[in-house]
Design a protein around this motif. Structure first.
Motif, PDB file in Angstrom:
ATOM      1  N   LEU A 108      50.870  80.365  44.376  1.00  0.00           N
ATOM      2  CA  LEU A 108      52.033  79.484  44.494  1.00  0.00           C
ATOM      3  C   LEU A 108      52.095  78.759  45.829  1.00  0.00           C
ATOM      4  CD1 LEU A 108      54.759  81.791  42.906  1.00  0.00           C
ATOM      5  CD2 LEU A 108      53.794  79.717  41.901  1.00  0.00           C
ATOM      6  N   ALA A 109      51.254  79.167  46.772  1.00  0.00           N
ATOM      7  CA  ALA A 109      51.333  78.600  48.123  1.00  0.00           C
ATOM      8  C   ALA A 109      51.069  77.102  48.155  1.00  0.00           C
ATOM      9  CB  ALA A 109      50.351  79.314  49.045  1.00  0.00           C
ATOM     10  N   GLY A 110      50.345  76.583  47.175  1.00  0.00           N
ATOM     11  CA  GLY A 110      49.997  75.163  47.190  1.00  0.00           C
ATOM     12  C   GLY A 110      51.026  74.239  46.567  1.00  0.00           C
ATOM     13  N   LEU A 111      52.141  74.776  46.099  1.00  0.00           N
ATOM     14  CA  LEU A 111      53.132  73.926  45.424  1.00  0.00           C
ATOM     15  C   LEU A 111      53.746  72.887  46.361  1.00  0.00           C
ATOM     16  CD1 LEU A 111      55.053  76.318  43.016  1.00  0.00           C
ATOM     17  CD2 LEU A 111      53.570  74.409  42.414  1.00  0.00           C
ATOM     18  N   ASN A 112      54.206  73.314  47.519  1.00  0.00           N
ATOM     19  CA  ASN A 112      54.787  72.379  48.486  1.00  0.00           C
ATOM     20  C   ASN A 112      54.888  73.060  49.848  1.00  0.00           C
ATOM     21  OD1 ASN A 112      57.246  73.937  48.550  1.00  0.00           O
ATOM     22  ND2 ASN A 112      57.870  72.917  46.653  1.00  0.00           N
ATOM     23  N   ARG A 113      55.476  72.364  50.790  1.00  0.00           N
ATOM     24  CA  ARG A 113      55.517  72.861  52.166  1.00  0.00           C
ATOM     25  C   ARG A 113      56.322  74.162  52.284  1.00  0.00           C
ATOM     26  NH1 ARG A 113      57.338  68.508  56.406  1.00  0.00           N
ATOM     27  NH2 ARG A 113      55.454  67.569  55.510  1.00  0.00           N
ATOM     28  N   ALA A 114      57.467  74.254  51.592  1.00  0.00           N
ATOM     29  CA  ALA A 114      58.297  75.451  51.678  1.00  0.00           C
ATOM     30  C   ALA A 114      57.571  76.668  51.123  1.00  0.00           C
ATOM     31  CB  ALA A 114      59.618  75.228  50.931  1.00  0.00           C
ATOM     32  N   PHE A 115      56.881  76.476  50.011  1.00  0.00           N
ATOM     33  CA  PHE A 115      56.132  77.583  49.410  1.00  0.00           C
ATOM     34  C   PHE A 115      54.967  77.989  50.316  1.00  0.00           C
ATOM     35  CE2 PHE A 115      58.684  76.703  45.862  1.00  0.00           C
ATOM     36  CZ  PHE A 115      58.515  77.676  44.895  1.00  0.00           C
ATOM     37  N   ARG A 116      54.330  76.988  50.925  1.00  0.00           N
ATOM     38  CA  ARG A 116      53.201  77.276  51.809  1.00  0.00           C
ATOM     39  C   ARG A 116      53.670  78.053  53.040  1.00  0.00           C
ATOM     40  NH1 ARG A 116      51.220  72.832  51.205  1.00  0.00           N
ATOM     41  NH2 ARG A 116      52.170  71.660  52.919  1.00  0.00           N
ATOM     42  N   GLY A 117      54.819  77.660  53.590  1.00  0.00           N
ATOM     43  CA  GLY A 117      55.348  78.365  54.755  1.00  0.00           C
ATOM     44  C   GLY A 117      55.755  79.783  54.427  1.00  0.00           C
ATOM     45  N   ALA A 118      56.419  79.964  53.278  1.00  0.00           N
ATOM     46  CA  ALA A 118      56.839  81.302  52.868  1.00  0.00           C
ATOM     47  C   ALA A 118      55.645  82.195  52.584  1.00  0.00           C
ATOM     48  CB  ALA A 118      57.736  81.211  51.640  1.00  0.00           C
ATOM     49  N   ALA A 119      54.563  81.602  52.056  1.00  0.00           N
ATOM     50  CA  ALA A 119      53.368  82.370  51.718  1.00  0.00           C
ATOM     51  C   ALA A 119      52.610  82.840  52.954  1.00  0.00           C
ATOM     52  CB  ALA A 119      52.446  81.543  50.831  1.00  0.00           C
ATOM     53  N   SER A 120      52.982  82.331  54.127  1.00  0.00           N
ATOM     54  CA  SER A 120      52.352  82.763  55.376  1.00  0.00           C
ATOM     55  C   SER A 120      53.302  83.574  56.245  1.00  0.00           C
ATOM     56  CB  SER A 120      51.863  81.539  56.171  1.00  0.00           C
ATOM     57  OG  SER A 120      50.907  80.806  55.437  1.00  0.00           O
ATOM     58  N   SER A 121      54.486  83.846  55.732  1.00  0.00           N
ATOM     59  CA  SER A 121      55.515  84.532  56.513  1.00  0.00           C
ATOM     60  C   SER A 121      55.152  85.991  56.774  1.00  0.00           C
ATOM     61  CB  SER A 121      56.855  84.451  55.777  1.00  0.00           C
ATOM     62  OG  SER A 121      57.800  85.304  56.365  1.00  0.00           O
ATOM     63  N   ASP A 122      55.301  86.424  58.026  1.00  0.00           N
ATOM     64  CA  ASP A 122      55.046  87.824  58.367  1.00  0.00           C
ATOM     65  C   ASP A 122      56.001  88.759  57.640  1.00  0.00           C
ATOM     66  OD1 ASP A 122      52.879  87.411  59.971  1.00  0.00           O
ATOM     67  OD2 ASP A 122      53.907  87.743  61.870  1.00  0.00           O
ATOM     68  N   SER A 123      57.246  88.316  57.437  1.00  0.00           N
ATOM     69  CA  SER A 123      58.224  89.177  56.762  1.00  0.00           C
ATOM     70  C   SER A 123      57.816  89.458  55.318  1.00  0.00           C
ATOM     71  CB  SER A 123      59.610  88.527  56.806  1.00  0.00           C
ATOM     72  OG  SER A 123      59.616  87.286  56.113  1.00  0.00           O
ATOM     73  N   VAL A 124      57.166  88.488  54.677  1.00  0.00           N
ATOM     74  CA  VAL A 124      56.694  88.682  53.297  1.00  0.00           C
ATOM     75  C   VAL A 124      55.532  89.655  53.272  1.00  0.00           C
ATOM     76  CG1 VAL A 124      55.548  87.560  51.350  1.00  0.00           C
ATOM     77  CG2 VAL A 124      57.505  86.460  52.446  1.00  0.00           C
ATOM     78  N   TRP A 125      54.540  89.439  54.126  1.00  0.00           N
ATOM     79  CA  TRP A 125      53.319  90.244  54.077  1.00  0.00           C
ATOM     80  C   TRP A 125      53.505  91.632  54.663  1.00  0.00           C
ATOM     81  CZ3 TRP A 125      49.368  89.136  51.066  1.00  0.00           C
ATOM     82  CH2 TRP A 125      49.291  87.824  50.570  1.00  0.00           C
ATOM     83  N   GLU A 126      54.526  91.794  55.525  1.00  0.00           N
ATOM     84  CA  GLU A 126      54.854  93.130  56.024  1.00  0.00           C
ATOM     85  C   GLU A 126      55.213  94.051  54.866  1.00  0.00           C
ATOM     86  OE1 GLU A 126      55.400  95.931  59.045  1.00  0.00           O
ATOM     87  OE2 GLU A 126      55.317  93.817  59.636  1.00  0.00           O
ATOM     88  N   LYS A 127      55.896  93.503  53.865  1.00  0.00           N
ATOM     89  CA  LYS A 127      56.294  94.290  52.694  1.00  0.00           C
ATOM     90  C   LYS A 127      55.121  94.606  51.779  1.00  0.00           C
ATOM     91  CE  LYS A 127      60.767  94.491  53.396  1.00  0.00           C
ATOM     92  NZ  LYS A 127      61.467  95.792  53.593  1.00  0.00           N
TER      93      LYS A 127
END
Length: 297
Positions: free
Chosen positions: A44-63
């Motif tokens: 989903l990271a390639g959909l748009n800028r917001a998705f790309r930013g969220a897909a690189s978020s440390d808070s997401v990958w920490e989980k």
């Protein structure tokens, strides 16, 4: 529906058609990503800028990382992970990390983020392994460790092993990966030899495991049962087979878990041989919540 789908990338296609995915705040996308698997997030990271930013978020990958991921990082030189983002740390840990003289490996599953482990035959205690009349080491590309222990013939067959590590809470299974017969490559083709294979249909092999907190499991398998295999049309000779020994639970209170296992056929009334021992696998199969539910039921 079609016009809505055409509005995926930035929320607009030149017409004022209302809000689209491009209008969703990155923080909201990150909250949704908490419930998705790593492969789904990357897709989903390639959909748009917001998705790309969220897909690189440390808070997401920490989980997505296991709670003990620092213990895995400690097996690596600091320069391998220093200054990396949590997403990049996940990528590093999803590749095998060798330890204990490269005889054992740890990695995290790319979908679940749970810790997996493999132990080479070289990392186990094998009765008679030093005597080449009984055992030989065979290099092969069919093992993740590039070598297997081959038994020619022996009376007392025993393979034992142990590992200590801070596994995260969960339910784990332990299995042996073994192969009846010896294999080589001839003119680019895999060829199996069974001149030493005998004795595995006379008595079962006993498999067992135990943990430092008192959990135990055991089972028996005939490594060869020609009549049954003929009836089912399934032959074990020439194939890698994983024999599941049992399960154990890490509840989270133990700072360090020690797992011991064995595979033995020590009835000395007959010899046995023609067997390759590759490795033992410890794989996560569930979480502690599932275990507690089973106990309640």
């Amino acid at each position: 529906m079609g016009s809505s789908l055409s509005n995926l990338n930035d929320g607009t296609n030149g017409l004022a058609m209302g809000p689209g995915l491009g209008d969703i705040p990155e923080s909201c996308v990150a909250c949704v990503f908490m419930y998705l698997t790593p492969p789904e997030i990357c897709n989903l990271a390639g959909l748009n800028r917001a998705f790309r930013g969220a897909a690189s978020s440390d808070s997401v990958w920490e989980k997505k990382l296991p709670p003990n991921y620092q213990d895995l990082l400690d097996l690596l030189p600091p320069e391998r992970y220093h200054s990396l983002s949590k997403k990049d740390i996940f990528a590093v840990l999803s590749r095998p990390i060798p330890f204990d003289d490269d005889n054992k490996e740890l990695w995290i599953d790319r979908v679940t983020g749970r810790v997996c482990m493999a132990i080479s035959a070289r990392g186990m205690a094998i009765t008679g392994i030093e005597d080449r009349r009984y055992w030989n080491w065979i290099p092969t590309e069919e093992s993740r460790f590039h070598v297997v222990a081959y038994l020619q013939q022996i009376w007392w067959f025993e393979v034992d092993g142990t590992v200590r590590f801070h596994l995260p809470p969960g339910i784990y299974s332990l299995s042996f990966r073994i192969h009846l017969g010896r294999f080589t490559k001839r003119l680019g083709r895999r060829v199996c030899h069974f001149e030493h294979t005998h004795g595995w249909d006379l008595k079962p092999v006993t498999f067992s495991l135990s943990t430092s907190d008192g959990q135990e499991a055991s089972c028996e398998y005939y490594l060869e049962d020609l009549e049954r295999e003929e009836a089912l049309g399934q032959h074990k000779r020439g194939c890698w087979i994983e024999y599941r020994v049992g399960e154990f639970v890490v509840k989270g209170s133990e700072p360090l878990t020690e797992i011991q296992w064995s595979m033995k056929q020590i009835d000395c009334t007959h010899s046995k041989g023609g067997l390759c021992v590759d490795s033992v696998f410890i794989n996560p199969i569930g979480d502690v919540k599932e275990y507690k539910k089973k106990k309640i039921l």
